[in-house]
Write a protein that holds these residues in place. Structure first.
Motif, mmCIF file in Angstrom:
data_model
loop_
_atom_site.group_PDB
_atom_site.id
_atom_site.type_symbol
_atom_site.label_atom_id
_atom_site.label_comp_id
_atom_site.label_asym_id
_atom_site.label_seq_id
_atom_site.Cartn_x
_atom_site.Cartn_y
_atom_site.Cartn_z
ATOM 1 N N ILE A 1 2.519 -11.122 52.153
ATOM 2 C CA ILE A 1 2.154 -12.473 52.587
ATOM 3 C C ILE A 1 3.436 -13.290 52.654
ATOM 4 C CG2 ILE A 1 0.721 -14.492 52.154
ATOM 5 C CD1 ILE A 1 -1.010 -12.783 50.323
ATOM 6 N N THR A 2 3.735 -13.831 53.831
ATOM 7 C CA THR A 2 4.962 -14.599 54.019
ATOM 8 C C THR A 2 4.636 -15.928 54.697
ATOM 9 O OG1 THR A 2 5.380 -13.604 56.182
ATOM 10 C CG2 THR A 2 6.315 -12.478 54.270
ATOM 11 N N GLY A 3 5.664 -16.719 54.956
ATOM 12 C CA GLY A 3 5.499 -17.968 55.677
ATOM 13 C C GLY A 3 5.835 -19.169 54.823
ATOM 14 N N SER A 4 5.573 -20.358 55.387
ATOM 15 C CA SER A 4 5.911 -21.608 54.702
ATOM 16 C C SER A 4 4.686 -22.459 54.407
ATOM 17 C CB SER A 4 6.895 -22.417 55.560
ATOM 18 O OG SER A 4 6.353 -22.639 56.860
ATOM 19 N N GLY A 5 3.498 -21.881 54.607
ATOM 20 C CA GLY A 5 2.266 -22.613 54.351
ATOM 21 C C GLY A 5 1.794 -22.451 52.918
ATOM 22 N N ALA A 6 0.484 -22.617 52.722
ATOM 23 C CA ALA A 6 -0.116 -22.526 51.391
ATOM 24 C C ALA A 6 -1.138 -21.395 51.362
ATOM 25 C CB ALA A 6 -0.788 -23.841 51.017
ATOM 26 N N VAL A 7 -1.288 -20.773 50.194
ATOM 27 C CA VAL A 7 -2.306 -19.736 50.016
ATOM 28 C C VAL A 7 -3.089 -20.023 48.741
ATOM 29 C CG1 VAL A 7 -1.205 -17.880 51.316
ATOM 30 C CG2 VAL A 7 -0.573 -18.233 48.940
ATOM 31 N N GLN A 8 -4.403 -19.955 48.861
ATOM 32 C CA GLN A 8 -5.300 -20.106 47.715
ATOM 33 C C GLN A 8 -5.923 -18.740 47.461
ATOM 34 O OE1 GLN A 8 -6.087 -22.772 45.619
ATOM 35 N NE2 GLN A 8 -7.233 -21.207 44.477
ATOM 36 N N LEU A 9 -5.558 -18.125 46.340
ATOM 37 C CA LEU A 9 -5.947 -16.743 46.070
ATOM 38 C C LEU A 9 -7.030 -16.700 44.995
ATOM 39 C CD1 LEU A 9 -2.316 -15.306 46.091
ATOM 40 C CD2 LEU A 9 -4.018 -15.148 47.924
ATOM 41 N N ASP A 10 -8.275 -16.564 45.443
ATOM 42 C CA ASP A 10 -9.413 -16.456 44.529
ATOM 43 C C ASP A 10 -10.037 -15.065 44.557
ATOM 44 O OD1 ASP A 10 -9.423 -19.216 43.675
ATOM 45 O OD2 ASP A 10 -10.188 -19.717 45.667
ATOM 46 N N GLY A 11 -9.606 -14.233 45.490
ATOM 47 C CA GLY A 11 -10.170 -12.898 45.640
ATOM 48 C C GLY A 11 -9.336 -11.836 44.959
ATOM 49 N N ASP A 12 -9.265 -10.668 45.580
ATOM 50 C CA ASP A 12 -8.671 -9.506 44.925
ATOM 51 C C ASP A 12 -7.549 -8.908 45.763
ATOM 52 O OD1 ASP A 12 -10.844 -9.699 43.036
ATOM 53 O OD2 ASP A 12 -12.094 -8.713 44.544
ATOM 54 N N PHE A 13 -6.505 -8.469 45.077
ATOM 55 C CA PHE A 13 -5.479 -7.640 45.694
ATOM 56 C C PHE A 13 -5.836 -6.184 45.419
ATOM 57 C CE2 PHE A 13 -1.520 -10.648 45.698
ATOM 58 C CZ PHE A 13 -2.182 -11.488 46.580
ATOM 59 N N ALA A 14 -5.890 -5.380 46.475
ATOM 60 C CA ALA A 14 -6.091 -3.935 46.337
ATOM 61 C C ALA A 14 -4.759 -3.272 46.677
ATOM 62 C CB ALA A 14 -7.196 -3.454 47.266
ATOM 63 N N ILE A 15 -4.080 -2.762 45.670
ATOM 64 C CA ILE A 15 -2.737 -2.211 45.853
ATOM 65 C C ILE A 15 -2.825 -0.690 45.907
ATOM 66 C CG2 ILE A 15 -0.425 -2.045 44.889
ATOM 67 C CD1 ILE A 15 -0.821 -4.779 43.631
ATOM 68 N N ASP A 16 -2.488 -0.139 47.065
ATOM 69 C CA ASP A 16 -2.560 1.308 47.287
ATOM 70 C C ASP A 16 -1.183 1.912 47.020
ATOM 71 O OD1 ASP A 16 -2.811 3.886 48.176
ATOM 72 O OD2 ASP A 16 -3.671 3.380 50.126
ATOM 73 N N THR A 17 -1.058 2.641 45.906
ATOM 74 C CA THR A 17 0.227 3.239 45.526
ATOM 75 C C THR A 17 0.295 4.731 45.848
ATOM 76 O OG1 THR A 17 -0.579 3.679 43.275
ATOM 77 C CG2 THR A 17 0.514 1.554 43.661
ATOM 78 N N THR A 18 -0.655 5.218 46.639
ATOM 79 C CA THR A 18 -0.739 6.654 46.910
ATOM 80 C C THR A 18 0.570 7.222 47.455
ATOM 81 O OG1 THR A 18 -3.100 6.405 47.401
ATOM 82 C CG2 THR A 18 -2.029 8.436 48.135
ATOM 83 N N ALA A 19 1.185 6.501 48.391
ATOM 84 C CA ALA A 19 2.406 7.006 49.036
ATOM 85 C C ALA A 19 3.661 6.311 48.517
ATOM 86 C CB ALA A 19 2.297 6.824 50.549
ATOM 87 N N ALA A 20 3.547 5.635 47.384
ATOM 88 C CA ALA A 20 4.677 4.851 46.880
ATOM 89 C C ALA A 20 5.758 5.728 46.261
ATOM 90 C CB ALA A 20 4.182 3.850 45.843
ATOM 91 N N SER A 21 6.993 5.285 46.387
ATOM 92 C CA SER A 21 8.107 5.917 45.691
ATOM 93 C C SER A 21 8.135 5.379 44.266
ATOM 94 C CB SER A 21 9.430 5.591 46.389
ATOM 95 O OG SER A 21 10.523 6.024 45.605
ATOM 96 N N THR A 22 8.006 6.272 43.282
ATOM 97 C CA THR A 22 7.863 5.835 41.890
ATOM 98 C C THR A 22 9.160 5.939 41.094
ATOM 99 O OG1 THR A 22 7.079 8.054 41.275
ATOM 100 C CG2 THR A 22 5.413 6.400 41.838
ATOM 101 N N ALA A 23 10.294 5.902 41.778
ATOM 102 C CA ALA A 23 11.565 5.910 41.051
ATOM 103 C C ALA A 23 11.643 4.685 40.151
ATOM 104 C CB ALA A 23 12.735 5.921 42.032
ATOM 105 N N ASN A 24 12.130 4.886 38.945
ATOM 106 C CA ASN A 24 12.190 3.807 37.964
ATOM 107 C C ASN A 24 12.954 2.607 38.520
ATOM 108 O OD1 ASN A 24 11.647 2.814 35.309
ATOM 109 N ND2 ASN A 24 13.799 3.102 34.814
#
Length: 222
Positions: free
Chosen positions: A36-59
């Motif tokens: 989420i980018t930009g210069s406006g405003a965001v009201q976050l009342d819901g959920d983030f679903a973070i998919d790490t299946t293909a993520a690089s897990t280097a420390n």
């Protein structure tokens, strides 16, 4: 639920993520994610679903999910990160030696693994940093055994019982340490016994006709 997973630019007005709606973030190589980018405003009342299946897990890898430097963001009381545990705006999820952390104040998701993971990272996220022999959530299962079984959060964890003549413990593939099944006739003297690894489980079959016996899993994590 809204499971949109593209980039979101908010340059005017306010974007509202309603309670129970979702934004999905697909994590890739270090720094690569939708956000989420930009210069406006965001009201976050819901959920983030973070998919790490293909993520690089280097420390130490990290991903900017919410650009707090230019956005005006507000996290509501119903906001959550699915599968993560919240501690004052710091959301964590641990799987064996890997710990994911999303921090509301920075909008950044990070990962710790290897030397920064293992039992120490698991205990920090799920057991108040307690030692393995203690029972943080007071459910009768030690922190070390919960780590062995891959339990997360502070919900009730059941000790496995005798089913079809054997006792079966789930074993997290990322578990790091040693373990031994032990039996005792009196809860004072304990004897090591043989167990069998079957897939991602550890099984012990008590001998028949031996009278009363207590069984436990002794875990010594790294």
């Amino acid at each position: 639920a809204n499971t949109y997973s593209g980039n979101t630019a908010v340059n005017a007005g306010t974007l509202a993520l309603a309670d129970n709606a979702q934004l999905r973030f697909v994590i890739g190589a270090n720094g690569v994610t939708n956000s989420i980018t930009g210069s406006g405003a965001v009201q976050l009342d819901g959920d983030f679903a973070i998919d790490t299946t293909a993520a690089s897990t280097a420390n130490g890898n990290s991903w900017s999910i919410v650009n707090v430097g230019t956005l005006t963001e507000t996290y509501g009381a119903t906001f959550s990160v699915i599968g993560f545990t919240n501690n004052s705006g710091v959301w964590t999820m641990t799987a064996g030696a890997i710990t994911w952390t999303f921090t509301q104040a920075t909008g950044v998701l990070s990962v710790s693994s290897g030397g920064g993971g293992g039992y120490t990272a698991w205990a920090t996220a799920n057991a108040g940093g307690q030692a393995a022999n203690l029972d943080f959530d007071k459910d009768g299962v030690s922190n070390g055994v919960e780590y062995f079984m891959g339990a997360t959060g502070s919900t009730f964890t059941a000790n496995p019982g005798l089913v079809s003549g054997k006792i079966t413990w789930p074993k997290d593939p990322a578990f790091s340490g040693t373990y031994t099944v032990q039996t005792s006739p009196n809860l004072v003297t304990w004897t090591n016994v043989s167990s069998t690894v079957v897939g991602n489980t550890v099984e012990y079959t008590p001998a028949t006709g031996q009278g009363k016996a207590f069984v436990r899993l002794l875990v010594i994590p790294n």
